[in-house]
Scaffold this motif. Sequence first.
Motif, mmCIF file in Angstrom:
data_model
loop_
_atom_site.group_PDB
_atom_site.id
_atom_site.type_symbol
_atom_site.label_atom_id
_atom_site.label_comp_id
_atom_site.label_asym_id
_atom_site.label_seq_id
_atom_site.Cartn_x
_atom_site.Cartn_y
_atom_site.Cartn_z
ATOM 1 N N ILE A 179 9.998 27.951 57.875
ATOM 2 C CA ILE A 179 10.596 27.629 59.173
ATOM 3 C C ILE A 179 12.097 27.892 59.136
ATOM 4 O O ILE A 179 12.674 28.440 60.082
ATOM 5 N N GLY A 180 12.741 27.498 58.038
ATOM 6 C CA GLY A 180 14.184 27.685 57.932
ATOM 7 C C GLY A 180 14.592 29.142 58.029
ATOM 8 O O GLY A 180 15.532 29.489 58.757
ATOM 9 N N MET A 181 13.900 30.010 57.335
ATOM 10 C CA MET A 181 14.234 31.435 57.355
ATOM 11 C C MET A 181 13.937 32.050 58.726
ATOM 12 O O MET A 181 14.690 32.892 59.222
ATOM 13 N N PHE A 182 12.842 31.618 59.347
ATOM 14 C CA PHE A 182 12.488 32.129 60.672
ATOM 15 C C PHE A 182 13.527 31.723 61.719
ATOM 16 O O PHE A 182 14.005 32.553 62.505
ATOM 17 N N LEU A 183 13.913 30.453 61.711
ATOM 18 C CA LEU A 183 14.864 29.968 62.711
ATOM 19 C C LEU A 183 16.284 30.459 62.442
ATOM 20 O O LEU A 183 17.106 30.503 63.362
ATOM 21 N N GLU A 184 16.578 30.812 61.199
ATOM 22 C CA GLU A 184 17.912 31.339 60.886
ATOM 23 C C GLU A 184 18.170 32.647 61.627
ATOM 24 O O GLU A 184 19.321 32.983 61.937
ATOM 25 N N VAL A 185 17.104 33.394 61.919
ATOM 26 C CA VAL A 185 17.239 34.615 62.714
ATOM 27 C C VAL A 185 17.804 34.283 64.096
ATOM 28 O O VAL A 185 18.703 34.963 64.610
ATOM 29 N N ALA A 186 17.287 33.209 64.701
ATOM 30 C CA ALA A 186 17.759 32.790 66.024
ATOM 31 C C ALA A 186 19.209 32.313 65.964
ATOM 32 O O ALA A 186 20.030 32.656 66.820
ATOM 33 N N THR A 187 19.538 31.510 64.949
ATOM 34 C CA THR A 187 20.897 30.973 64.828
ATOM 35 C C THR A 187 21.921 32.087 64.615
ATOM 36 O O THR A 187 22.984 32.100 65.240
ATOM 37 N N THR A 188 21.595 33.013 63.735
ATOM 38 C CA THR A 188 22.512 34.117 63.457
ATOM 39 C C THR A 188 22.709 34.997 64.686
ATOM 40 O O THR A 188 23.839 35.388 65.012
ATOM 41 N N SER A 189 21.615 35.297 65.386
ATOM 42 C CA SER A 189 21.705 36.089 66.618
ATOM 43 C C SER A 189 22.545 35.374 67.662
ATOM 44 O O SER A 189 23.370 35.985 68.356
ATOM 45 N N GLY A 190 22.356 34.065 67.775
ATOM 46 C CA GLY A 190 23.132 33.284 68.728
ATOM 47 C C GLY A 190 24.604 33.259 68.381
ATOM 48 O O GLY A 190 25.468 33.337 69.271
ATOM 49 N N ALA A 191 24.922 33.156 67.079
ATOM 50 C CA ALA A 191 26.322 33.138 66.652
ATOM 51 C C ALA A 191 27.014 34.455 66.999
ATOM 52 O O ALA A 191 28.178 34.467 67.426
ATOM 53 N N ILE A 192 26.300 35.558 66.819
ATOM 54 C CA ILE A 192 26.862 36.868 67.172
ATOM 55 C C ILE A 192 27.100 36.953 68.673
ATOM 56 O O ILE A 192 28.148 37.408 69.136
ATOM 57 N N THR A 193 26.126 36.476 69.455
ATOM 58 C CA THR A 193 26.264 36.467 70.913
ATOM 59 C C THR A 193 27.462 35.633 71.350
ATOM 60 O O THR A 193 28.257 36.051 72.191
ATOM 61 N N GLY A 194 27.589 34.442 70.751
ATOM 62 C CA GLY A 194 28.699 33.565 71.094
ATOM 63 C C GLY A 194 30.042 34.184 70.777
ATOM 64 O O GLY A 194 30.996 34.065 71.563
#
Length: 282
Positions: free
Chosen positions: A80-95
């Motif tokens: 779960i951690g590795m899967f959700l890290e994709v979302a967090t990293t993508s969001g950080a780039i967007t932000g």
Amino acid sequence: MAVHLSLVVFEAVVLASALAAGFVGAIAGLGGGVLLVPILTIGLGVDVRFAIGASIVSVIATSSGAAAAYVKDHLTNLRIGMFLEVATTSGAITGAVIAKFVNARVLFLIFGFILLLSAMPLIVRLGEELPKGIRNDWFARHMRLASAYPRPDGQMVEYQVTRVPLGFIVMYVAGITSGLLGIGSGTLKVLAMDTGMRLPMKVSSTTSNFMIGVTAAASAGIYLSRGFVTPLLAAPVALGVLGGATLGSRFLVGASNTTIRKVFVPLLIAVAIEMLIRGVQG
């Protein structure tokens, strides 16, 4: 001599504060920055930029100290951690990309209110030890996200995972807040897993601890290059938080999900209030 003594006292206070922050951060899955930044800025008069730099160091130390122990004890859901890290990293780039186009003050107010509202269902479920009636959704089944963790008596507690898309979206928003506002997103990470995907609180906290170090490491280089990470502040912070996180990880192993939630909810409300204050003050 007086100057030297003052420096020793300052370092001792920072070390003690970092120890407490690391302990609480390891239990709640938020990192030590939630407590450290207010203590350093309000209590000790440290410039907020250096306080944030030290906070990033504390998050990496918390993640390093606690995450290794949690993985070893099979409390962290690595899949779960590795899967959700994709979302967090993508969001950080967007932000980071849209940061110059938005009003940070308005965002602080919006996210502060969102966090306060998010505290309500947690308060209602304050006495909940394990989520009831949860069934794996399609995503959880196909990605094999369900798992189990050991209780202190050695028995395994199995859990299932639901509303994976909702957790992914909340995690993406968590990344955006980090990129836009320069704040840690551990609070939203825990909410995504506990409230969104209905994981046990212990699993949400330990998996968040595993994830926050990756996010913080990405930001650390920027603050280091700008000179906002100073040895006199970063050293006692790293040592204190690492020690506190190690103690906190040992406490969490034997703690109940109810106890962890009772630690997390006040911190969630404190983070929400801090964001509202920063939004009002601009």
